[in-house]
Design a protein around this motif. Structure first.
Motif, PDB file in Angstrom:
ATOM      1  N   LEU A  59      -4.562  -1.508   9.003  1.00  0.00           N
ATOM      2  CA  LEU A  59      -3.774  -2.094   8.168  1.00  0.00           C
ATOM      3  C   LEU A  59      -4.031  -1.001   6.691  1.00  0.00           C
ATOM      4  O   LEU A  59      -5.478  -1.342   5.961  1.00  0.00           O
ATOM      5  N   CYS A  60      -2.704  -0.934   6.019  1.00  0.00           N
ATOM      6  CA  CYS A  60      -3.015   0.199   4.801  1.00  0.00           C
ATOM      7  C   CYS A  60      -3.007  -0.769   3.977  1.00  0.00           C
ATOM      8  O   CYS A  60      -1.657  -1.506   3.154  1.00  0.00           O
ATOM      9  N   ILE A  61      -3.785  -1.166   2.539  1.00  0.00           N
ATOM     10  CA  ILE A  61      -2.706  -1.714   1.660  1.00  0.00           C
ATOM     11  C   ILE A  61      -3.567  -1.219   0.397  1.00  0.00           C
ATOM     12  O   ILE A  61      -4.918  -0.164   0.076  1.00  0.00           O
ATOM     13  N   GLY A  62      -3.250  -0.864  -0.317  1.00  0.00           N
ATOM     14  CA  GLY A  62      -3.180  -0.348  -2.296  1.00  0.00           C
ATOM     15  C   GLY A  62      -1.892  -0.952  -2.983  1.00  0.00           C
ATOM     16  O   GLY A  62      -0.789  -1.085  -2.313  1.00  0.00           O
ATOM     17  N   HIS A  63      -1.955  -0.367  -3.908  1.00  0.00           N
ATOM     18  CA  HIS A  63      -0.943  -0.669  -5.443  1.00  0.00           C
ATOM     19  C   HIS A  63       0.403   0.599  -4.957  1.00  0.00           C
ATOM     20  O   HIS A  63      -0.368   1.430  -4.300  1.00  0.00           O
ATOM     21  N   VAL A  64       1.380   0.103  -4.714  1.00  0.00           N
ATOM     22  CA  VAL A  64       2.980   0.557  -5.067  1.00  0.00           C
ATOM     23  C   VAL A  64       2.913   1.067  -6.834  1.00  0.00           C
ATOM     24  O   VAL A  64       3.147   0.127  -7.017  1.00  0.00           O
ATOM     25  N   ASP A  65       3.731   2.468  -6.651  1.00  0.00           N
ATOM     26  CA  ASP A  65       4.640   2.618  -8.053  1.00  0.00           C
ATOM     27  C   ASP A  65       6.171   2.016  -7.887  1.00  0.00           C
ATOM     28  O   ASP A  65       6.719   1.325  -8.144  1.00  0.00           O
ATOM     29  N   ALA A  66       6.466   1.162  -6.363  1.00  0.00           N
ATOM     30  CA  ALA A  66       7.496  -0.039  -6.594  1.00  0.00           C
ATOM     31  C   ALA A  66       8.273   0.135  -4.518  1.00  0.00           C
ATOM     32  O   ALA A  66       7.386   0.572  -3.955  1.00  0.00           O
ATOM     33  N   PHE A  67       8.249  -1.700  -4.653  1.00  0.00           N
ATOM     34  CA  PHE A  67       8.867  -1.790  -3.173  1.00  0.00           C
ATOM     35  C   PHE A  67       9.863  -1.073  -2.028  1.00  0.00           C
ATOM     36  O   PHE A  67      10.553  -1.031  -3.473  1.00  0.00           O
ATOM     37  N   TYR A  68       9.653  -1.296  -2.053  1.00  0.00           N
ATOM     38  CA  TYR A  68      11.370  -0.285  -1.384  1.00  0.00           C
ATOM     39  C   TYR A  68      11.989  -1.948  -1.110  1.00  0.00           C
ATOM     40  O   TYR A  68      12.025  -2.874  -1.013  1.00  0.00           O
ATOM     41  N   PRO A  69      13.311  -1.211  -1.880  1.00  0.00           N
ATOM     42  CA  PRO A  69      14.518  -2.741  -1.810  1.00  0.00           C
ATOM     43  C   PRO A  69      14.946  -3.059  -0.615  1.00  0.00           C
ATOM     44  O   PRO A  69      15.459  -4.047  -0.251  1.00  0.00           O
ATOM     45  N   ARG A  70      15.180  -2.095   0.611  1.00  0.00           N
ATOM     46  CA  ARG A  70      15.438  -2.587   1.715  1.00  0.00           C
ATOM     47  C   ARG A  70      14.028  -2.118   2.959  1.00  0.00           C
ATOM     48  O   ARG A  70      13.965  -1.021   2.061  1.00  0.00           O
ATOM     49  N   PRO A  71      13.723  -2.946   3.900  1.00  0.00           N
ATOM     50  CA  PRO A  71      12.717  -1.913   5.080  1.00  0.00           C
ATOM     51  C   PRO A  71      13.595  -1.136   5.304  1.00  0.00           C
ATOM     52  O   PRO A  71      14.421  -0.088   5.372  1.00  0.00           O
ATOM     53  N   MET A  72      11.889   0.232   4.992  1.00  0.00           N
ATOM     54  CA  MET A  72      12.370   1.800   4.852  1.00  0.00           C
ATOM     55  C   MET A  72      12.663   2.255   6.187  1.00  0.00           C
ATOM     56  O   MET A  72      14.022   3.413   5.787  1.00  0.00           O
ATOM     57  N   LEU A  73      12.817   1.761   7.276  1.00  0.00           N
ATOM     58  CA  LEU A  73      13.373   2.637   8.705  1.00  0.00           C
ATOM     59  C   LEU A  73      15.198   2.452   8.902  1.00  0.00           C
ATOM     60  O   LEU A  73      15.480   3.105   8.750  1.00  0.00           O
ATOM     61  N   GLU A  74      14.842   1.014   7.547  1.00  0.00           N
ATOM     62  CA  GLU A  74      16.557   1.538   7.715  1.00  0.00           C
ATOM     63  C   GLU A  74      16.940   1.743   6.575  1.00  0.00           C
ATOM     64  O   GLU A  74      18.492   2.638   6.090  1.00  0.00           O
ATOM     65  N   GLN A  75      16.563   2.151   5.593  1.00  0.00           N
ATOM     66  CA  GLN A  75      16.030   2.933   4.497  1.00  0.00           C
ATOM     67  C   GLN A  75      16.853   4.039   4.811  1.00  0.00           C
ATOM     68  O   GLN A  75      17.752   4.773   4.516  1.00  0.00           O
ATOM     69  N   GLU A  76      16.003   4.909   6.218  1.00  0.00           N
ATOM     70  CA  GLU A  76      16.323   5.583   6.232  1.00  0.00           C
ATOM     71  C   GLU A  76      17.101   6.267   7.456  1.00  0.00           C
ATOM     72  O   GLU A  76      16.980   7.065   7.959  1.00  0.00           O
TER      73      GLU A  76
END
Length: 215
Positions: free
Chosen positions: A178-195
């Motif tokens: 598990l990678c845990i950390g702050h982000v600049d923004a959350f993806y508006p949709r699941p990343m694999l869907e976006q890609e």
């Protein structure tokens, strides 16, 4: 409405966390406060488990050299997975499928050893211990989103390699980095869907009544 229901605003917050949870792969370098991390871990520990066996074991990786070795385990399996995907190899390698370089915290979540004596709920479904660990991870994911912290689940590794690296006893099995950390923004949709890797199925296509329906 049930007298035990949360208030409208509380329900909205729960459903928002569920809807906006994302498998994050892009992190910035800001540290996660210790009290926030402990709340996220406590949320995982509050998960339901078959027979109340609490089969999760969590290892916090704080040594940079150890994280580098863990990253090497991931890179090894990432290349093997790319080869196995044949014509989609290049598309897969173009994806950022793990975020271990910049996340503030790396955790390895594993199944406990000596699980065999636990037969409550597992006699015919021994994999319920894994289901219990998955519930713990999901709890952590939702808690992290509510805290405004990103979390990603890395499964690209050989469990035997990671178990050896972390000196796990026989019978224990790592199931997630598990990678845990702050982000600049959350993806508006699941990343694999976006890609464009895959489109999610609609609930109506996966919900049947009384018997298995052929799709």
């Amino acid at each position: 409405m049930s007298q035990h229901a949360f208030s409208a605003s509380e329900r909205a917050a729960v459903y928002r966390a569920i809807d906006e949870r994302r498998d994050m792969r892009h992190f910035n370098s800001l540290p996660v406060a210790e009290d926030v991390l402990m709340r996220i871990l406590a949320a995982g520990h509050a998960a339901p488990s078959v027979g109340l066996m609490q089969p999760w074991r969590m290892i916090r990786i704080t040594q940079s050299s150890l994280r580098k070795q863990l990253r090497q385990c991931v890179d090894k399996e990432r290349l093997a997975t790319a080869k196995a995907l044949n014509e989609r190899e290049k598309a897969f390698l173009a994806l950022k499928v793990e975020g271990m370089d910049h996340c503030a915290e790396a955790l390895v979540v594993s199944l406990m050893d000596k699980r065999e004596p636990h037969i409550f709920g597992r006699r015919t479904l021994p994999e319920m211990d894994l289901a219990s660990v998955s519930c713990a991870i999901q709890n952590m994911w939702l808690a992290a989103r509510a805290e405004g912290v990103g979390m990603g689940w890395v499964s690209l590794f050989d469990p035997a390699d990671v178990a050896k690296l972390l000196e796990m006893p026989a019978g224990a099995k790592p199931v997630a980095i598990l990678c845990i950390g702050h982000v600049d923004a959350f993806y508006p949709r699941p990343m694999l869907e976006q890609e464009g890797w895959r489109k999610p199925d609609a609930l109506a296509d996966l919900l049947w009544e009384n018997r298995w329906e052929h799709s």
